[in-house]
Design a protein around this motif. Structure first.
Motif, PDB file in Angstrom:
ATOM      1  N   VAL A   1       1.013  -0.969  -0.285  1.00  0.00           N
ATOM      2  CA  VAL A   1      -0.172   0.077  -0.270  1.00  0.00           C
ATOM      3  C   VAL A   1       1.035   1.277   0.251  1.00  0.00           C
ATOM      4  O   VAL A   1       2.169   1.249   0.867  1.00  0.00           O
ATOM      5  CB  VAL A   1      -0.719  -0.349   1.451  1.00  0.00           C
ATOM      6  CG1 VAL A   1      -1.787   1.128   1.181  1.00  0.00           C
ATOM      7  CG2 VAL A   1      -1.869  -1.912   1.181  1.00  0.00           C
ATOM      8  N   ARG A   2       0.849   2.201  -1.013  1.00  0.00           N
ATOM      9  CA  ARG A   2       1.484   3.785  -1.086  1.00  0.00           C
ATOM     10  C   ARG A   2       0.334   4.536  -1.002  1.00  0.00           C
ATOM     11  O   ARG A   2      -0.553   4.209  -1.572  1.00  0.00           O
ATOM     12  CB  ARG A   2       2.203   3.807  -2.366  1.00  0.00           C
ATOM     13  CG  ARG A   2       2.906   4.814  -2.583  1.00  0.00           C
ATOM     14  CD  ARG A   2       3.867   3.930  -4.243  1.00  0.00           C
ATOM     15  NE  ARG A   2       3.035   4.476  -5.034  1.00  0.00           N
ATOM     16  CZ  ARG A   2       2.801   3.519  -6.188  1.00  0.00           C
ATOM     17  NH1 ARG A   2       4.087   2.484  -5.676  1.00  0.00           N
ATOM     18  NH2 ARG A   2       3.126   4.187  -7.510  1.00  0.00           N
ATOM     19  N   ILE A   3       0.583   5.472  -0.437  1.00  0.00           N
ATOM     20  CA  ILE A   3      -0.474   6.363  -0.285  1.00  0.00           C
ATOM     21  C   ILE A   3      -0.182   7.238  -1.039  1.00  0.00           C
ATOM     22  O   ILE A   3       1.142   8.240  -1.312  1.00  0.00           O
ATOM     23  CB  ILE A   3      -0.530   7.129   1.374  1.00  0.00           C
ATOM     24  CG1 ILE A   3      -1.077   6.452   2.539  1.00  0.00           C
ATOM     25  CG2 ILE A   3      -1.141   8.160   1.546  1.00  0.00           C
ATOM     26  CD1 ILE A   3      -2.251   5.471   2.762  1.00  0.00           C
ATOM     27  N   GLU A   4      -0.945   7.915  -1.862  1.00  0.00           N
ATOM     28  CA  GLU A   4      -0.171   9.044  -2.959  1.00  0.00           C
ATOM     29  C   GLU A   4      -0.938  10.487  -2.475  1.00  0.00           C
ATOM     30  O   GLU A   4      -1.346  10.657  -2.727  1.00  0.00           O
ATOM     31  CB  GLU A   4      -0.751   8.782  -5.026  1.00  0.00           C
ATOM     32  CG  GLU A   4      -0.434   7.143  -4.656  1.00  0.00           C
ATOM     33  CD  GLU A   4       0.005   6.529  -6.302  1.00  0.00           C
ATOM     34  OE1 GLU A   4      -0.817   7.195  -7.546  1.00  0.00           O
ATOM     35  OE2 GLU A   4       0.784   6.107  -6.423  1.00  0.00           O
ATOM     36  N   ASP A   5       0.164  11.153  -1.712  1.00  0.00           N
ATOM     37  CA  ASP A   5      -0.070  12.247  -1.247  1.00  0.00           C
ATOM     38  C   ASP A   5       0.899  13.213  -1.938  1.00  0.00           C
ATOM     39  O   ASP A   5       1.347  14.018  -0.478  1.00  0.00           O
ATOM     40  CB  ASP A   5      -0.177  12.454   0.051  1.00  0.00           C
ATOM     41  CG  ASP A   5       1.475  11.678   1.034  1.00  0.00           C
ATOM     42  OD1 ASP A   5       1.719  11.085   0.145  1.00  0.00           O
ATOM     43  OD2 ASP A   5       1.163  12.063   2.389  1.00  0.00           O
ATOM     44  N   ILE A   6       1.542  13.118  -2.677  1.00  0.00           N
ATOM     45  CA  ILE A   6       2.346  14.051  -3.265  1.00  0.00           C
ATOM     46  C   ILE A   6       1.738  15.594  -3.868  1.00  0.00           C
ATOM     47  O   ILE A   6       2.604  16.154  -3.782  1.00  0.00           O
ATOM     48  CB  ILE A   6       3.017  13.355  -4.846  1.00  0.00           C
ATOM     49  CG1 ILE A   6       4.341  13.991  -5.118  1.00  0.00           C
ATOM     50  CG2 ILE A   6       1.830  13.301  -5.996  1.00  0.00           C
ATOM     51  CD1 ILE A   6       5.410  14.518  -4.880  1.00  0.00           C
ATOM     52  N   ASP A   7       0.615  15.188  -3.948  1.00  0.00           N
ATOM     53  CA  ASP A   7       0.197  16.832  -4.691  1.00  0.00           C
ATOM     54  C   ASP A   7      -1.117  17.189  -2.957  1.00  0.00           C
ATOM     55  O   ASP A   7      -1.639  17.352  -2.956  1.00  0.00           O
ATOM     56  CB  ASP A   7      -1.449  16.571  -5.126  1.00  0.00           C
ATOM     57  CG  ASP A   7      -2.120  17.399  -6.013  1.00  0.00           C
ATOM     58  OD1 ASP A   7      -1.280  18.969  -5.744  1.00  0.00           O
ATOM     59  OD2 ASP A   7      -2.405  17.712  -6.658  1.00  0.00           O
TER      60      ASP A   7
END
Ligand code: GLU
Ligand code: ZN
Length: 302
Positions: A47-53
């Protein structure tokens, strides 16, 4: 039955939610599809949290998503990674692309681009203004990647062959925005490679991003994962379920009915008794009886 066309020995899949809100039925389908395909092939599921934005990230949403997955009995392997803590990796990849001469600064505004371009797959096709007329780098600028004359083709496990000509269909695309944020296209490619993801299972709303990602994988010398894009869940108005369309959060009081519904949505055929059992029984049955090829069959009929 295990699909012999897949390299089962080293299957590593992932679920990569953007924490803009709680898990809803649309993201549940992507979670369940990626999880079952990985587990059926005795693979890992990360699981990877894509909180780049960061401006779009909702405080607390990542934690809510993870707690929901846990409550649904979905166990991930390895530690959860957060894109917001990995910008050094994206920066390195960007430097590598720049070293190869594929990156240029761009100061065009949205409006300028809209006024001078034609419509492409995901919005206006950048007309290459700043590629032809290099701009002074002291102004705030985005960084774009040069597309070339290549046609990108891949074989999607659910959809079949898919082809795109990035230069014609999307144009030179942004790797880092003028506000300094690395884009989804760059971050996802770097992370999938760094985490050694072999199989990507995700919603078909991302299908037209895949050729851009394969193009980046080529340039960065990464291996190309296998892709499987899942049908997108829509509401009664035909809109994709998302935070923007006010999709309801998964109700943990209704965990089993929603899991069973997600499985049906993926073309599987869960027996009604599953609704009476425990969550662990649901996962046992669905891992053993997962038929990835039924997704497409069901999709074509839809
Ligand atoms: N973070 C993306 C989303 O939630 C998914 C990215 C991916 O699976 O490649 O839409
Ligand atoms: Zn420009």
């Amino acid at each position: 039955m295990i699909d012999s066309t897949l390299n089962v020995a080293q299957y590593c899949g992932r679920f990569a939610p953007s924490p803009t809100g709680p898990l809803h039925f649309g993201s549940l389908v992507a979670a369940v599809g990626s999880y079952l395909d990985a587990k059926h092939h005795r693979g890992k599921w990360l699981v990877r949290i894509e909180d780049i934005d960061t401006p779009r990230t909702l405080p607390g949403a990542a934690e809510t998503i993870l707690r929901t997955l846990e409550a649904l009995g979905m166990e991930w392997d390895e530690t959860v990674v957060y894109q917001s803590r990995r910008t050094h990796l994206y920066q390195e990849a960007l430097h590598e692309l720049a070293r190869q001469g594929f990156v240029y600064p761009c100061t065009c505004s949205r409006k300028e681009i809209a006024d001078s371009s034609i419509a492409g797959i995901g919005g206006p096709i950048y007309p290459g203004t700043c590629r032809r007329n290099p701009i002074a780098k002291d102004k705030a600028h985005a960084l774009r990647l040069c597309t070339n004359d290549e046609t990108i083709a891949f074989l999607d496990r659910a959809i079949g062959p898919y082809t795109q000509h990035p230069a014609r269909d999307v144009g030179d695309f942004v790797l880092r925005r003028a506000d300094g944020i690395y884009t989804y296209q760059l971050a996802v490619v770097v992370d999938d490679a760094e985490q050694r993801i072999t199989h990507i299972v995700r919603g078909a709303d991302l299908l037209d991003s895949t050729p851009r990602q394969i193009y980046l994988q080529h340039l960065l010398g990464y291996s190309i994962p296998q892709y499987m894009h899942l049908p997108v869940v829509t509401n009664a108005a035909g809109e994709k379920l998302s935070k923007q369309t006010n999709a309801a959060a998964i109700d943990l009081q209704q965990a089993l009915p929603q899991l069973v519904e997600a499985l049906r949505f993926l073309g599987q055929n869960p027996p009604p008794e599953l609704l009476q059992g425990k969550i662990a029984d649901f996962w046992l049955w669905s891992q053993q009886n997962w038929h990835a090829d039924w997704i497409a069959r069901d999709w074509i009929a839809r």
